[in-house]
Write a protein that holds these residues in place. Structure first.
Motif, PDB file in Angstrom:
ATOM      1  N   ARG A  70      40.792  25.396  40.850  1.00  0.00           N
ATOM      2  CA  ARG A  70      39.365  25.478  40.490  1.00  0.00           C
ATOM      3  C   ARG A  70      39.262  25.502  38.975  1.00  0.00           C
ATOM      4  O   ARG A  70      40.055  26.157  38.298  1.00  0.00           O
ATOM      5  CB  ARG A  70      38.748  26.744  41.077  1.00  0.00           C
ATOM      6  CG  ARG A  70      37.262  26.901  40.822  1.00  0.00           C
ATOM      7  CD  ARG A  70      36.676  28.104  41.531  1.00  0.00           C
ATOM      8  NE  ARG A  70      37.231  29.362  41.096  1.00  0.00           N
ATOM      9  CZ  ARG A  70      36.744  30.096  40.086  1.00  0.00           C
ATOM     10  NH1 ARG A  70      35.711  29.674  39.410  1.00  0.00           N
ATOM     11  NH2 ARG A  70      37.306  31.245  39.771  1.00  0.00           N
ATOM     12  N   SER A  71      38.281  24.783  38.441  1.00  0.00           N
ATOM     13  CA  SER A  71      38.071  24.799  37.000  1.00  0.00           C
ATOM     14  C   SER A  71      36.583  24.718  36.685  1.00  0.00           C
ATOM     15  O   SER A  71      35.781  24.267  37.504  1.00  0.00           O
ATOM     16  CB  SER A  71      38.809  23.637  36.329  1.00  0.00           C
ATOM     17  OG  SER A  71      38.233  22.409  36.711  1.00  0.00           O
ATOM     18  N   SER A  72      36.237  25.199  35.494  1.00  0.00           N
ATOM     19  CA  SER A  72      34.857  25.094  35.031  1.00  0.00           C
ATOM     20  C   SER A  72      34.861  24.925  33.519  1.00  0.00           C
ATOM     21  O   SER A  72      35.777  25.376  32.830  1.00  0.00           O
ATOM     22  CB  SER A  72      34.034  26.329  35.423  1.00  0.00           C
ATOM     23  OG  SER A  72      34.493  27.462  34.718  1.00  0.00           O
ATOM     24  N   ALA A  87      51.610  37.451  41.829  1.00  0.00           N
ATOM     25  CA  ALA A  87      52.111  37.008  40.536  1.00  0.00           C
ATOM     26  C   ALA A  87      52.031  35.498  40.399  1.00  0.00           C
ATOM     27  O   ALA A  87      51.989  34.971  39.300  1.00  0.00           O
ATOM     28  CB  ALA A  87      53.540  37.480  40.347  1.00  0.00           C
ATOM     29  N   ALA A  88      52.005  34.785  41.501  1.00  0.00           N
ATOM     30  CA  ALA A  88      51.979  33.336  41.464  1.00  0.00           C
ATOM     31  C   ALA A  88      50.589  32.782  41.153  1.00  0.00           C
ATOM     32  O   ALA A  88      50.470  31.615  40.829  1.00  0.00           O
ATOM     33  CB  ALA A  88      52.478  32.779  42.785  1.00  0.00           C
ATOM     34  N   CYS A  89      49.545  33.574  41.257  1.00  0.00           N
ATOM     35  CA  CYS A  89      48.210  33.125  40.903  1.00  0.00           C
ATOM     36  C   CYS A  89      48.127  33.007  39.383  1.00  0.00           C
ATOM     37  O   CYS A  89      48.543  33.905  38.665  1.00  0.00           O
ATOM     38  CB  CYS A  89      47.147  34.100  41.393  1.00  0.00           C
ATOM     39  SG  CYS A  89      47.060  34.209  43.183  1.00  0.00           S
ATOM     40  N   VAL A  90      47.586  31.890  38.907  1.00  0.00           N
ATOM     41  CA  VAL A  90      47.523  31.647  37.472  1.00  0.00           C
ATOM     42  C   VAL A  90      46.091  31.328  37.085  1.00  0.00           C
ATOM     43  O   VAL A  90      45.432  30.525  37.735  1.00  0.00           O
ATOM     44  CB  VAL A  90      48.444  30.454  37.092  1.00  0.00           C
ATOM     45  CG1 VAL A  90      48.327  30.138  35.627  1.00  0.00           C
ATOM     46  CG2 VAL A  90      49.875  30.733  37.481  1.00  0.00           C
ATOM     47  N   SER A  91      45.604  31.974  36.021  1.00  0.00           N
ATOM     48  CA  SER A  91      44.276  31.707  35.481  1.00  0.00           C
ATOM     49  C   SER A  91      44.356  31.659  33.970  1.00  0.00           C
ATOM     50  O   SER A  91      45.155  32.365  33.364  1.00  0.00           O
ATOM     51  CB  SER A  91      43.285  32.795  35.896  1.00  0.00           C
ATOM     52  OG  SER A  91      43.118  32.814  37.283  1.00  0.00           O
ATOM     53  N   SER A 145      44.667  28.543  39.545  1.00  0.00           N
ATOM     54  CA  SER A 145      45.448  27.918  40.604  1.00  0.00           C
ATOM     55  C   SER A 145      46.005  29.021  41.497  1.00  0.00           C
ATOM     56  O   SER A 145      46.553  30.001  41.013  1.00  0.00           O
ATOM     57  CB  SER A 145      46.597  27.109  40.001  1.00  0.00           C
ATOM     58  OG  SER A 145      47.421  26.603  41.018  1.00  0.00           O
ATOM     59  N   LYS A 146      45.837  28.845  42.790  1.00  0.00           N
ATOM     60  CA  LYS A 146      46.319  29.820  43.769  1.00  0.00           C
ATOM     61  C   LYS A 146      47.179  29.066  44.785  1.00  0.00           C
ATOM     62  O   LYS A 146      46.691  28.193  45.497  1.00  0.00           O
ATOM     63  CB  LYS A 146      45.117  30.468  44.455  1.00  0.00           C
ATOM     64  CG  LYS A 146      45.461  31.451  45.534  1.00  0.00           C
ATOM     65  CD  LYS A 146      44.168  31.991  46.141  1.00  0.00           C
ATOM     66  CE  LYS A 146      44.434  32.753  47.408  1.00  0.00           C
ATOM     67  NZ  LYS A 146      43.193  33.122  48.080  1.00  0.00           N
TER      68      LYS A 146
END
Length: 127
Positions: A90-92, A15-19, A69-70
């Protein structure tokens, strides 16, 4: 009881991973050819862009942005977790430029990645 605890911890970590945004992959870009592909084809395959602008000369710009963000696993350790708070980022960004007729002129993709905070695990052990 240990099994329940492990499931709860795993659920919290996931749940803490955000995209956010649309993650356009390099393979997807090969579907679009400058001089042939149209604005409608791009939006049909990739969906709604993060932003869109039409310039005075009729050029249309589509921007697809993505960020994820992980957190580091150590961030979830009680009491000492805040010492390691942070994670992988990470971003693109993909930019498409179309002429006044909606035909693709050019496309560009930029990416960045980094980390914040401390981690005691090796990078390959975190994946």
């Amino acid at each position: 009881m240990k099994r329940v605890y492990a499931l709860v911890v795993t659920g919290i970590m996931l749940a803490a991973c955000v995209s956010t945004g649309v993650d356009v992959q390099p393979g997807q870009l090969s579907n679009f050819l400058p001089g042939f592909s149209t604005l409608d084809e791009v939006t049909a395959q990739l969906g709604t862009p993060s932003s869109q602008a039409t310039l005075r000369n009729g050029t249309t710009i589509l921007v697809y942005s993505f960020a994820t963000s992980k957190p580091h696993p150590e961030s979830f350790i009680p009491f000492i977790g805040p010492l390691f708070a942070g994670g992988e980022i990470r971003s693109s960004t993909v930019l498409f430029e179309f002429d006044e007729n909606g035909v693709l002129r050019s496309q560009r993709r930029t990416t960045s990645s980094g980390a914040s905070g401390w981690s005691i695990l090796a990078p390959d052990a975190q994946q």
